[in-house]
Scaffold this active site. Sequence first.
Site, PDB file in Angstrom:
ATOM      1  N   LEU A   1      38.178  37.415  44.429  1.00 34.99           N
ATOM      2  CA  LEU A   1      37.484  38.363  45.287  1.00 34.99           C
ATOM      3  C   LEU A   1      35.979  38.273  45.126  1.00 34.99           C
ATOM      4  CD1 LEU A   1      39.746  41.524  44.854  1.00 34.99           C
ATOM      5  CD2 LEU A   1      39.627  39.997  46.815  1.00 34.99           C
ATOM      6  N   GLY A   2      35.517  37.838  43.961  1.00 31.43           N
ATOM      7  CA  GLY A   2      34.078  37.740  43.756  1.00 31.43           C
ATOM      8  C   GLY A   2      33.739  37.594  42.285  1.00 31.43           C
ATOM      9  N   ALA A   3      32.453  37.625  42.002  1.00 34.81           N
ATOM     10  CA  ALA A   3      31.963  37.483  40.635  1.00 34.81           C
ATOM     11  C   ALA A   3      30.621  38.173  40.530  1.00 34.81           C
ATOM     12  CB  ALA A   3      31.832  36.006  40.257  1.00 34.81           C
ATOM     13  N   GLY A   4      30.267  38.522  39.304  1.00 32.63           N
ATOM     14  CA  GLY A   4      28.982  39.175  39.083  1.00 32.63           C
ATOM     15  C   GLY A   4      28.524  38.972  37.667  1.00 32.63           C
ATOM     16  N   GLY A   5      27.503  39.717  37.260  1.00 33.17           N
ATOM     17  CA  GLY A   5      26.944  39.546  35.945  1.00 33.17           C
ATOM     18  C   GLY A   5      27.890  39.952  34.825  1.00 33.17           C
TER      19      GLY A   5
ATOM     20  N   GLY B   1      31.433  39.700  35.088  1.00 32.93           N
ATOM     21  CA  GLY B   1      32.631  38.861  35.053  1.00 32.93           C
ATOM     22  C   GLY B   1      33.138  38.517  36.433  1.00 32.93           C
TER      23      GLY B   1
ATOM     24  N   VAL C   1      36.320  38.844  39.492  1.00 35.45           N
ATOM     25  CA  VAL C   1      37.304  39.758  40.060  1.00 35.45           C
ATOM     26  C   VAL C   1      38.337  38.936  40.825  1.00 35.45           C
ATOM     27  CG1 VAL C   1      37.685  41.827  41.443  1.00 35.45           C
ATOM     28  CG2 VAL C   1      35.466  41.459  40.345  1.00 35.45           C
TER      29      VAL C   1
ATOM     30  N   LYS D   1      39.783  42.615  36.875  1.00 35.93           N
ATOM     31  CA  LYS D   1      38.404  42.314  36.511  1.00 35.93           C
ATOM     32  C   LYS D   1      38.385  41.723  35.111  1.00 35.93           C
ATOM     33  CE  LYS D   1      37.001  46.270  39.265  1.00 35.93           C
ATOM     34  NZ  LYS D   1      36.093  47.417  39.404  1.00 35.93           N
TER      35      LYS D   1
ATOM     36  N   ASP E   1      26.623  54.997  38.416  1.00 35.77           N
ATOM     37  CA  ASP E   1      26.229  53.979  39.409  1.00 35.77           C
ATOM     38  C   ASP E   1      26.800  54.338  40.779  1.00 35.77           C
ATOM     39  OD1 ASP E   1      24.870  51.729  40.200  1.00 35.77           O
ATOM     40  OD2 ASP E   1      26.511  50.361  39.738  1.00 35.77           O
TER      41      ASP E   1
END
Length: 638
Positions: A21-25, A27, A29, A43, A138
Amino acid sequence: MEPLNAEDPVSIGPFRLLGRLGAGGMGRVFLARSAGGRTVAVKVVHAELAAQDEFRRRFAREVAALEQVGGTGTTPLLGSDTAAEAPWVAVGYVPGPSLRVVVGEEFGPLPPTTVRSLAAGLARALTHVHDAGLVHRDLKPSNVLLTVDGPRLIDFGIARAVETVTDGGLTSTGALVGSPGFMSPEQVRGEKLTAASDLFCLGSLLVYAATGRSPFGTADSGVHATMFRIAHDDPDLTDLPAELSGLVRACLAKDPARRPSAAELAETVTVTDPWLPADVLARLGRHAARLLEAETAPTAAGSRSASGPRSGSGPRSGSGPRSASGPADPTPVPGPRPRRRPTRRTGLVAAATALVVAAAAGLTYTFWPEPGTGGDGKNRAGGATGSVSARPAGIVPAAFLGAWEGVLRGSADSPRDAARIEISQGAAGTKAAVYTRTSEEQMCMGRSRLVSADEDKVVLGESDVTTSVPSQRCTPLAHQTLTLRSPDVLEWSSGAAKATFRKARSGTAIVPEAFVGSWKMENDPLIYGDNADRYTDEVTISQGPIGAPVVRIQRGFPRLDDEGAVTPDSVTCTFTALLAAAGAPLVIAPGTADPDLSDPDCERVGTGSYLEIDRFKGRERLLLHPMLDGEPGEYYRR
């Protein structure tokens, strides 16, 4: 949804992975399916964060607290393993777009009745979060998903764990954790947060839903200016419908004690049914139909076996007690989402949860061999043919030689996935190309073997990885095809991934001189209070070639105790980042902490970033942007 990569596992805990589904700082998903048919978002924490004892301790505590959160408006925790080599958490998948996508891209400002229903739904969700002893921290438009049954609040509780291993709200690349336009006054001042902080952020979010903008401006006028307005100025409620004014003003009280509680709002604000405008409901219906179509389509994950190739850095299946026995599965829900389409409606397809604080979902491309390439007789000798000059000691036409840069995801002025390839002369079979690819989570650099070349096309075959940031994260590229369109433009493709590359500078000193030197962040005492001088942040940029450590970031900040309060001790972190692309903007790899100059509490690896220079109030300003949704760090020349 994107297909799984070769480095991805087949399953995590009891969940079979379907795609990315995606990635970020923080980890990656994954979309996954339980044995009972429930669709979940899993996640997985990056190894760099997982290696930090403080992060693991906080993460385990927050996940334990999340188990107590339930009820309308939240995403249920369905499994976790905080003791795994790569800790993970699984939550219910919400097949709906985010408030940011609906308001900012698809529909525009929402009507007052919808905004009031949004307030009531989020207040109920926050009541559950606060009753569990958590503060969301957040609350912003991208962390609110819209469904037919009401809004869903995501990523609650996770920000706390990340916050403890960052420098008081900044990542190693200088990007703020969270969105300044949706912070509370006590949050921008670095004070201890209570549930009242979430109510202030809710007020800002409601203004965005009703008007399409934040009540305290955007980062276009400067991050610190936005934070100053949050702490000291009245909100700009221009265009806010009068019937929402009382609700919003109550939430946006500067004094936390004067704000209503989430429970009070949930009890007093009325909800309409249906709560969303007809056009938004129609879009949700079309989205659900696409999900049902995707349910019957074969997926890459469905045909993979557990013995397939894996990277040594991929997460292992969890074996903790939580992962082995999650809640009983309800009736199966729609399955994986279809591929993105090149229209503005892609936001509706990409609305799943993001793992980073201030994070946003990103695509991951899989590189497959180009059919029909290889030893097919295209490798011509270097003799002259007609008006074509002889090629010196190789088969590559002169027009292809040199460096080329392009963007695979994002835009030229806001890259999310940037690539570079530098081609030298060589014979078939030689490694005549050096590639670099940089995203928010990694930088990969390697050499590719020349397969064939003619006047308008060069084909590259197998590759070797020479540099990986973080280490052992990268996998080699497969076949690449370069097609010349003009002397300065070529089309790059590898499997389904395509991009336009343009000529770029090359050599041993390719950093534009305007960037070279020392830059310093200036902290406003009105924002940071008495501890302003304890927060230091400097960036030094030197000259060098691609792959060289040309950026050095030195940062200091007060150490926080377990309750988030400032202590007399300080933390010092020093990071270096490799040069990844030298166009406009400048692209750098995720920053890596220098172990000899950094406190153990510093995060080990940051986020891929891009740099640009502008002028603000007559002064030269360096902007250090993360390659994900987040505000840039602002620096001024020393």
